[in-house]
Design a protein around this motif. Structure first.
Motif, PDB file in Angstrom:
ATOM      1  N   MET A  35       0.834  -1.160   0.000  1.00  0.00           N
ATOM      2  CA  MET A  35       0.000   0.000   0.000  1.00  0.00           C
ATOM      3  C   MET A  35       0.885   1.231   0.000  1.00  0.00           C
ATOM      4  N   ASN A  36       0.610   2.142  -0.880  1.00  0.00           N
ATOM      5  CA  ASN A  36       1.364   3.393  -0.959  1.00  0.00           C
ATOM      6  C   ASN A  36       0.616   4.496  -0.235  1.00  0.00           C
ATOM      7  N   TRP A  37       1.380   5.418   0.307  1.00  0.00           N
ATOM      8  CA  TRP A  37       0.798   6.588   0.952  1.00  0.00           C
ATOM      9  C   TRP A  37       0.644   7.677  -0.103  1.00  0.00           C
ATOM     10  N   THR A  38      -0.567   7.814  -0.610  1.00  0.00           N
ATOM     11  CA  THR A  38      -0.844   8.870  -1.594  1.00  0.00           C
ATOM     12  C   THR A  38      -1.055  10.172  -0.842  1.00  0.00           C
ATOM     13  N   ASP A  39      -1.007  11.270  -1.593  1.00  0.00           N
ATOM     14  CA  ASP A  39      -1.215  12.581  -0.971  1.00  0.00           C
ATOM     15  C   ASP A  39      -2.585  12.662  -0.322  1.00  0.00           C
ATOM     16  N   GLU A  40      -3.575  12.059  -0.976  1.00  0.00           N
ATOM     17  CA  GLU A  40      -4.935  12.080  -0.446  1.00  0.00           C
ATOM     18  C   GLU A  40      -5.012  11.328   0.884  1.00  0.00           C
ATOM     19  N   ARG A  41      -4.357  10.157   0.971  1.00  0.00           N
ATOM     20  CA  ARG A  41      -4.378   9.355   2.202  1.00  0.00           C
ATOM     21  C   ARG A  41      -3.607  10.051   3.323  1.00  0.00           C
ATOM     22  N   VAL A  42      -2.501  10.720   2.981  1.00  0.00           N
ATOM     23  CA  VAL A  42      -1.715  11.449   3.974  1.00  0.00           C
ATOM     24  C   VAL A  42      -2.540  12.603   4.532  1.00  0.00           C
ATOM     25  N   GLU A  43      -3.265  13.296   3.636  1.00  0.00           N
ATOM     26  CA  GLU A  43      -4.119  14.411   4.044  1.00  0.00           C
ATOM     27  C   GLU A  43      -5.207  13.922   5.008  1.00  0.00           C
ATOM     28  N   ARG A  44      -5.808  12.815   4.660  1.00  0.00           N
ATOM     29  CA  ARG A  44      -6.872  12.240   5.497  1.00  0.00           C
ATOM     30  C   ARG A  44      -6.304  11.791   6.847  1.00  0.00           C
ATOM     31  N   LEU A  45      -5.096  11.224   6.817  1.00  0.00           N
ATOM     32  CA  LEU A  45      -4.419  10.803   8.049  1.00  0.00           C
ATOM     33  C   LEU A  45      -4.201  11.998   8.973  1.00  0.00           C
ATOM     34  N   THR A  46      -3.663  13.086   8.446  1.00  0.00           N
ATOM     35  CA  THR A  46      -3.397  14.262   9.278  1.00  0.00           C
ATOM     36  C   THR A  46      -4.695  14.843   9.841  1.00  0.00           C
ATOM     37  N   LYS A  47      -5.776  14.819   9.052  1.00  0.00           N
ATOM     38  CA  LYS A  47      -7.070  15.341   9.515  1.00  0.00           C
ATOM     39  C   LYS A  47      -7.600  14.479  10.661  1.00  0.00           C
ATOM     40  N   LEU A  48      -7.581  13.149  10.471  1.00  0.00           N
ATOM     41  CA  LEU A  48      -8.076  12.239  11.503  1.00  0.00           C
ATOM     42  C   LEU A  48      -7.209  12.307  12.771  1.00  0.00           C
ATOM     43  N   TRP A  49      -5.920  12.464  12.580  1.00  0.00           N
ATOM     44  CA  TRP A  49      -4.995  12.569  13.707  1.00  0.00           C
ATOM     45  C   TRP A  49      -5.290  13.837  14.518  1.00  0.00           C
ATOM     46  N   ALA A  50      -5.534  14.933  13.806  1.00  0.00           N
ATOM     47  CA  ALA A  50      -5.845  16.198  14.476  1.00  0.00           C
ATOM     48  C   ALA A  50      -7.174  16.121  15.218  1.00  0.00           C
ATOM     49  N   GLU A  51      -8.097  15.309  14.733  1.00  0.00           N
ATOM     50  CA  GLU A  51      -9.386  15.147  15.399  1.00  0.00           C
ATOM     51  C   GLU A  51      -9.275  14.327  16.677  1.00  0.00           C
ATOM     52  N   GLY A  52      -8.137  13.639  16.861  1.00  0.00           N
ATOM     53  CA  GLY A  52      -7.919  12.896  18.087  1.00  0.00           C
ATOM     54  C   GLY A  52      -8.237  11.423  18.009  1.00  0.00           C
ATOM     55  N   LEU A  53      -8.450  10.894  16.792  1.00  0.00           N
ATOM     56  CA  LEU A  53      -8.709   9.462  16.682  1.00  0.00           C
ATOM     57  C   LEU A  53      -7.438   8.683  16.999  1.00  0.00           C
ATOM     58  N   SER A  54      -7.619   7.447  17.494  1.00  0.00           N
ATOM     59  CA  SER A  54      -6.468   6.604  17.794  1.00  0.00           C
ATOM     60  C   SER A  54      -5.895   6.038  16.497  1.00  0.00           C
ATOM     61  N   ALA A  55      -4.685   5.524  16.576  1.00  0.00           N
ATOM     62  CA  ALA A  55      -4.027   4.948  15.398  1.00  0.00           C
ATOM     63  C   ALA A  55      -4.826   3.759  14.878  1.00  0.00           C
ATOM     64  N   SER A  56      -5.435   2.981  15.760  1.00  0.00           N
ATOM     65  CA  SER A  56      -6.250   1.839  15.334  1.00  0.00           C
ATOM     66  C   SER A  56      -7.486   2.305  14.573  1.00  0.00           C
ATOM     67  N   GLN A  57      -8.118   3.349  15.065  1.00  0.00           N
ATOM     68  CA  GLN A  57      -9.311   3.873  14.405  1.00  0.00           C
ATOM     69  C   GLN A  57      -8.974   4.463  13.033  1.00  0.00           C
ATOM     70  N   ILE A  58      -7.845   5.159  12.948  1.00  0.00           N
ATOM     71  CA  ILE A  58      -7.420   5.734  11.669  1.00  0.00           C
ATOM     72  C   ILE A  58      -7.127   4.625  10.671  1.00  0.00           C
ATOM     73  N   ALA A  59      -6.437   3.553  11.139  1.00  0.00           N
ATOM     74  CA  ALA A  59      -6.119   2.434  10.256  1.00  0.00           C
ATOM     75  C   ALA A  59      -7.391   1.796   9.729  1.00  0.00           C
ATOM     76  N   ALA A  60      -8.409   1.667  10.573  1.00  0.00           N
ATOM     77  CA  ALA A  60      -9.676   1.064  10.150  1.00  0.00           C
ATOM     78  C   ALA A  60     -10.371   1.944   9.110  1.00  0.00           C
ATOM     79  N   GLN A  61     -10.331   3.264   9.263  1.00  0.00           N
ATOM     80  CA  GLN A  61     -10.989   4.174   8.323  1.00  0.00           C
ATOM     81  C   GLN A  61     -10.247   4.247   6.995  1.00  0.00           C
ATOM     82  N   LEU A  62      -8.913   4.226   7.067  1.00  0.00           N
ATOM     83  CA  LEU A  62      -8.149   4.287   5.814  1.00  0.00           C
ATOM     84  C   LEU A  62      -8.243   2.957   5.074  1.00  0.00           C
ATOM     85  N   GLY A  63      -8.214   1.858   5.806  1.00  0.00           N
ATOM     86  CA  GLY A  63      -8.268   0.536   5.187  1.00  0.00           C
ATOM     87  C   GLY A  63      -6.951   0.174   4.514  1.00  0.00           C
TER      88      GLY A  63
END
Length: 182
Positions: A1-29
């Motif tokens: 799996m590659n980290w595209t710009d879109e996925r990185v952007e979504r990661l930073t947004k979810l991280w800023a919202e306070g989601l856990s790493a497990s929750q972010i992994a589940a949402q990104l898939g």
């Protein structure tokens, strides 16, 4: 799996919202929790915001210090005084603190048997030792006059009879000494 710009952007947004790493992994898939944590560290993202809203800036109340009663005297004996001792170690002096304590115990005194014959030592160097010579070291190994006993030793023993008695004490004799001390 590659980290595209879109996925990185979504990661930073979810991280800023306070989601856990497990929750972010589940949402990104397609990524694991550890992959999310690794990417967050590589992106140098700040610590997560607390989940559940903005953090309150109210200061914590100061801890109350309980009024303590005076402490009772200790039941333990005072520590022995430390004394600094100097002794040579190789080419340098070593300073070490030793605790000196007055003891009331008797000091063991060596009492040789009357019939022991001390062998004449031949003052052999390490290279002169053989299977049949006593290998008991004599003196300080750092000095020039260091040598080995060199007297004749019986079969299957590295020492002559005299040094063999010093090196090997019968088990019963050691037990008797230990019982006498206790």
């Amino acid at each position: 799996m590659n980290w595209t710009d879109e996925r990185v952007e979504r990661l930073t947004k979810l991280w800023a919202e306070g989601l856990s790493a497990s929750q972010i992994a589940a949402q990104l898939g397609g990524v694991s929790r550890n992959a999310v944590i690794g990417k967050v560290h590589r992106l140098n993202l700040p610590g997560r915001a607390k989940a559940g809203g903005a953090a309150s800036a109210a200061p914590r109340p100061a801890k109350r210090v309980a009024a303590s009663a005076p402490r009772p005297q200790s039941n333990f004996a005072a520590r022995p005084q430390a004394r600094t001792a100097q002794r040579p170690a190789g080419a340098t002096l070593v300073r070490e603190e030793m605790e000196m304590e007055a003891t009331t115990q008797d000091v063991a005194v060596y009492k040789p048997a009357g019939n022991i014959v001390v062998p004449i030592n031949r003052k052999l160097a390490l290279t002169e030792l053989t299977e049949r010579t006593c290998k008991w070291p004599m003196g300080d190994p750092l000095k020039d006059d260091f040598h080995f006993c060199g007297a004749e030793s019986p079969d299957n023993s590295p020492y002559c009879k005299y040094h063999g008695r010093m090196a090997y004490q019968p088990v019963n004799e050691r037990r008797n000494k230990a019982v006498a001390r206790a």
